[in-house]
Design an enzyme around this catalytic site. Structure first.
Site, short mmCIF file in Angstrom:
data_model
loop_
_atom_site.label_atom_id
_atom_site.label_comp_id
_atom_site.label_asym_id
_atom_site.label_seq_id
_atom_site.Cartn_x
_atom_site.Cartn_y
_atom_site.Cartn_z
N GLY A 90 -20.77 28.47 11.32
CA GLY A 90 -20.29 27.09 11.38
C GLY A 90 -19.61 26.82 12.70
N CYS A 91 -18.71 25.88 12.71
CA CYS A 91 -17.99 25.51 13.93
C CYS A 91 -17.22 26.71 14.49
CB CYS A 91 -17.03 24.37 13.61
SG CYS A 91 -16.03 23.88 15.02
N PHE A 92 -17.41 26.97 15.77
CA PHE A 92 -16.74 28.14 16.35
C PHE A 92 -15.23 28.00 16.38
CE2 PHE A 92 -18.65 26.67 20.71
CZ PHE A 92 -17.86 25.53 20.74
#
Length: 185
Positions: free
Chosen positions: A18-20
């Site tokens: 997902g979003c880092f």
């Protein structure tokens, strides 16, 4: 300490889930993790940027590159954390973040990491921990890693008041802290 001995005492793990920003925030809190860097990997563009990666056209995943001390934390424990703080059963998405850049993928650096990750996924898939669903986390040999723009590094610590940080990252941090507060590496 000589340079060769220092090199032997650190390893690298590269994880996409997902979003880092979420993974970056969590792994910065892990004892034995020496450095965390947000970036892009697994795609074809030799100079990806946030804008191009978000377009989906480059094939890159948002990922974190983690340098860790295997004497203080194992790769297995990093996977325990990774699979606790993201949903490995949703293809190309984490919550409202949708696209191939948000896929779940482990970019292994050694054959040992590949074997550990493969066994972990096989054991986890279909269990109660993932509500009986299949784990879709991909395993890929680590390739080039491109650090993200500076404003993405340690994003949560610098932007804790922003709505995304409060609504998405903070609950993952709390889940991590609850699950791992009394455990060692």
């Amino acid at each position: 300490m000589d340079e060769k001995k220092q090199e032997r005492q650190t390893e690298t793990a590269t994880l996409a889930g997902g979003c880092f920003w979420c993974l970056d925030a969590v792994f910065r809190k892990v004892e034995g993790v020496l450095a965390v860097e947000s970036g892009y990997t697994g795609g074809t563009d030799p100079s990806p940027s946030y804008r191009t990666v978000c377009s989906g056209a480059t094939g890159h995943a948002e990922a974190v590159r983690i340098r860790f001390d295997p004497d203080r934390i194992s790769f297995q424990r990093l996977l325990d954390i990774f699979f606790t703080v993201h949903d490995p059963t949703t293809l190309n998405r984490q919550g409202a973040d949708v696209g191939t850049q948000y896929r779940s993928e482990i970019f292994w650096h050694t054959p040992e990491q590949e074997e550990i990750a493969r066994k972990y996924i096989e054991k986890l898939s279909g269990t109660e921990a993932v509500s009986g669903r299949k784990v879709v986390t991909a395993l890929t040999s680590a390739g080039p890693f491109y650090p993200a723009e500076d404003y993405h590094q340690d994003y949560y610590a610098r932007n804790t008041g922003q709505p995304y940080c409060q609504m998405v990252i903070r609950p993952k941090m709390e889940k991590f802290q609850k699950a791992f507060s009394s455990r060692s590496g």
